[in-house]
Design an enzyme around this catalytic site. Structure first.
Site, PDB file in Angstrom:
ATOM      1  N   ASN A   8      23.554 -20.104  56.572  1.00  0.00           N
ATOM      2  CA  ASN A   8      23.899 -21.293  57.347  1.00  0.00           C
ATOM      3  C   ASN A   8      22.595 -21.938  57.812  1.00  0.00           C
ATOM      4  O   ASN A   8      21.937 -21.428  58.710  1.00  0.00           O
ATOM      5  CB  ASN A   8      24.761 -20.886  58.550  1.00  0.00           C
ATOM      6  CG  ASN A   8      25.033 -22.048  59.486  1.00  0.00           C
ATOM      7  OD1 ASN A   8      24.776 -23.214  59.132  1.00  0.00           O
ATOM      8  ND2 ASN A   8      25.536 -21.763  60.665  1.00  0.00           N
ATOM      9  N   LYS A  10      22.192 -24.668  59.371  1.00  0.00           N
ATOM     10  CA  LYS A  10      22.332 -25.491  60.589  1.00  0.00           C
ATOM     11  C   LYS A  10      21.646 -26.850  60.343  1.00  0.00           C
ATOM     12  O   LYS A  10      21.689 -27.340  59.221  1.00  0.00           O
ATOM     13  CB  LYS A  10      21.777 -24.731  61.794  1.00  0.00           C
ATOM     14  CG  LYS A  10      22.369 -23.306  61.854  1.00  0.00           C
ATOM     15  CD  LYS A  10      22.085 -22.559  63.111  1.00  0.00           C
ATOM     16  CE  LYS A  10      22.766 -21.194  63.041  1.00  0.00           C
ATOM     17  NZ  LYS A  10      22.620 -20.406  64.260  1.00  0.00           N
ATOM     18  N   HIS A  94      32.101 -22.794  63.696  1.00  0.00           N
ATOM     19  CA  HIS A  94      30.907 -22.045  64.088  1.00  0.00           C
ATOM     20  C   HIS A  94      30.780 -22.082  65.614  1.00  0.00           C
ATOM     21  O   HIS A  94      31.163 -23.071  66.244  1.00  0.00           O
ATOM     22  CB  HIS A  94      29.667 -22.657  63.434  1.00  0.00           C
ATOM     23  CG  HIS A  94      28.455 -21.822  63.655  1.00  0.00           C
ATOM     24  ND1 HIS A  94      27.671 -21.952  64.782  1.00  0.00           N
ATOM     25  CD2 HIS A  94      27.916 -20.822  62.922  1.00  0.00           C
ATOM     26  CE1 HIS A  94      26.688 -21.056  64.710  1.00  0.00           C
ATOM     27  NE2 HIS A  94      26.814 -20.365  63.600  1.00  0.00           N
ATOM     28  N   GLU A  96      28.399 -22.654  67.532  1.00  0.00           N
ATOM     29  CA  GLU A  96      27.673 -23.812  68.085  1.00  0.00           C
ATOM     30  C   GLU A  96      28.608 -25.014  68.192  1.00  0.00           C
ATOM     31  O   GLU A  96      28.488 -25.827  69.112  1.00  0.00           O
ATOM     32  CB  GLU A  96      26.440 -24.118  67.216  1.00  0.00           C
ATOM     33  CG  GLU A  96      25.347 -23.090  67.478  1.00  0.00           C
ATOM     34  CD  GLU A  96      24.451 -22.783  66.304  1.00  0.00           C
ATOM     35  OE1 GLU A  96      24.405 -23.572  65.347  1.00  0.00           O
ATOM     36  OE2 GLU A  96      23.782 -21.725  66.356  1.00  0.00           O
ATOM     37  N   GLU A 166      30.674 -13.497  64.578  1.00  0.00           N
ATOM     38  CA  GLU A 166      29.344 -13.799  65.092  1.00  0.00           C
ATOM     39  C   GLU A 166      29.370 -13.727  66.618  1.00  0.00           C
ATOM     40  O   GLU A 166      29.743 -14.703  67.284  1.00  0.00           O
ATOM     41  CB  GLU A 166      28.917 -15.209  64.665  1.00  0.00           C
ATOM     42  CG  GLU A 166      28.867 -15.402  63.167  1.00  0.00           C
ATOM     43  CD  GLU A 166      27.924 -16.541  62.793  1.00  0.00           C
ATOM     44  OE1 GLU A 166      26.944 -16.251  62.106  1.00  0.00           O
ATOM     45  OE2 GLU A 166      28.166 -17.681  63.213  1.00  0.00           O
ATOM     46  N   GLY A 172      20.640 -16.352  67.069  1.00  0.00           N
ATOM     47  CA  GLY A 172      19.363 -16.995  67.352  1.00  0.00           C
ATOM     48  C   GLY A 172      18.584 -16.350  68.482  1.00  0.00           C
ATOM     49  O   GLY A 172      17.603 -16.903  68.968  1.00  0.00           O
ATOM     50  N   SER A 202      21.472 -12.889  64.077  1.00  0.00           N
ATOM     51  CA  SER A 202      20.148 -12.269  63.923  1.00  0.00           C
ATOM     52  C   SER A 202      20.080 -11.255  62.784  1.00  0.00           C
ATOM     53  O   SER A 202      19.413 -10.229  62.906  1.00  0.00           O
ATOM     54  CB  SER A 202      19.695 -11.642  65.248  1.00  0.00           C
ATOM     55  OG  SER A 202      19.589 -12.645  66.255  1.00  0.00           O
TER      56      SER A 202
HETATM   57  P1  13P Z   1      20.850 -16.417  63.354  1.00  0.00           P
HETATM   58  O1  13P Z   1      20.868 -15.576  62.105  1.00  0.00           O
HETATM   59  O2  13P Z   1      19.712 -17.384  63.413  1.00  0.00           O
HETATM   60  O3  13P Z   1      20.999 -15.576  64.591  1.00  0.00           O
HETATM   61  O4  13P Z   1      22.157 -17.352  63.288  1.00  0.00           O
HETATM   62  C1  13P Z   1      23.382 -16.756  63.026  1.00  0.00           C
HETATM   63  C2  13P Z   1      24.360 -17.836  62.759  1.00  0.00           C
HETATM   64  O5  13P Z   1      24.762 -18.569  63.648  1.00  0.00           O
HETATM   65  C3  13P Z   1      24.832 -18.024  61.379  1.00  0.00           C
HETATM   66  O6  13P Z   1      25.911 -18.889  61.339  1.00  0.00           O
END
Ligand code: 13P
Length: 245
Positions: A8, A10, A94, A96, A166, A172, A202
């Site tokens: 992903n 982002k 997601h 976010e 997640e 992150g 992560s």
């Molecule tokens: P990170 O791997 O940067 O922690 O992000 C995970 C994520 O949100 C994947 O969709």
């Protein structure tokens, strides 16, 4: 069964950056065997990613999609628009989007329906926040989120559904769930909805093997580490080596 590793991106990588990343990824991974690989670039890079990866076996998913096929929804992108580009699936809900962009279980269910109706695959994201975990609400939150996903999918469409667990506190932050925490959540989810379940939060080359080795972990949804060809390819190779065991 092959594990699924999805990157992903982002809101990272322009269309030009996507072309060089995807060419390098393809050269690095080909032939892609023993693992299903997906990249999820921003909308503006989808066409380029599909073009560069055509015939490689690496699939391209969107990061979000609207539920309607078309309509007066300024700024939105519909599932048939994605399908026409050669995109084969989409992330939905997601964390976010749940936290920053007002995504709810209801809107997630609508999006899942629209994406499946267009013949695409779905990776539906669920996960508890740190506050919820500390309040002992992890199970209740996952149950609510996963049941909303399950209710949105007809039995015949199940083969095109994947869930991504997640935990929000691990995204992150560099704080990965322990393999035991991931396994516990995945087993709970599988008890509600028996589809492939990815872990996200992560995931890095250094921790991929212990997470992917858990019995109910069927792959990974990778954020930061998917932006670098070498680290993403290394996670894909770890998954391939595990599926050969
Ligand atoms: P990170 O791997 O940067 O922690 O992000 C995970 C994520 O949100 C994947 O969709």
């Amino acid at each position: 069964v092959a594990q699924l590793i999805a990157g992903n991106w982002k809101m990272f990588k322009t269309a030009k950056e996507t072309i060089s990343f995807c060419s390098a990824l393809r050269a690095r991974l080909e032939p892609v065997e023993g693992v299903d690989v997906v990249v999820c670039p921003p909308y503006t890079s989808l066409d380029e990613a599909v073009g560069v990866l055509a015939g490689s076996g690496i699939e391209v998913f969107a990061q979000n999609a609207h539920w309607a096929a078309e309509g007066a929804y300024t700024g939105e992108v519909s599932p048939p628009m994605l399908a026409e580009l050669g995109v084969t699936g989409s992330l939905v809900a997601h964390s976010e989007r749940r936290q920053l962009l007002a995504e709810t279980d209801e809107s997630a269910a609508q999006r899942i329906g629209g994406v499946l109706d267009a013949g695409l695959r779905v990776i539906a994201c669920v996960g508890e926040t740190e506050v919820e975990r500390e309040a002992g609400e992890t199970e209740a939150v996952l149950r609510r989120q996963v049941e909303a996903v399950r209710a949105a999918v007809e039995a015949g469409d199940r083969p095109r559904l994947t869930v991504a667990y997640e935990p929000v506190w691990a995204i992150g932050t560099g704080r990965t769930a322990t393999p035991e925490q991931a396994e516990e959540a995945h087993a709970l989810i599988r008890g509600i909805l028996d589809v492939p379940i990815l872990y996200g939060g992560s995931v890095k080359p250094e921790n991929a093997e212990e997470l992917l080795s858990q019995p109910d972990v069927d792959g990974a949804l990778v954020g930061g580490a998917s932006l670098d060809v070498e680290s993403f390819a290394s996670i894909c190779e770890t998954a391939a080596s595990l599926s050969r065991l």
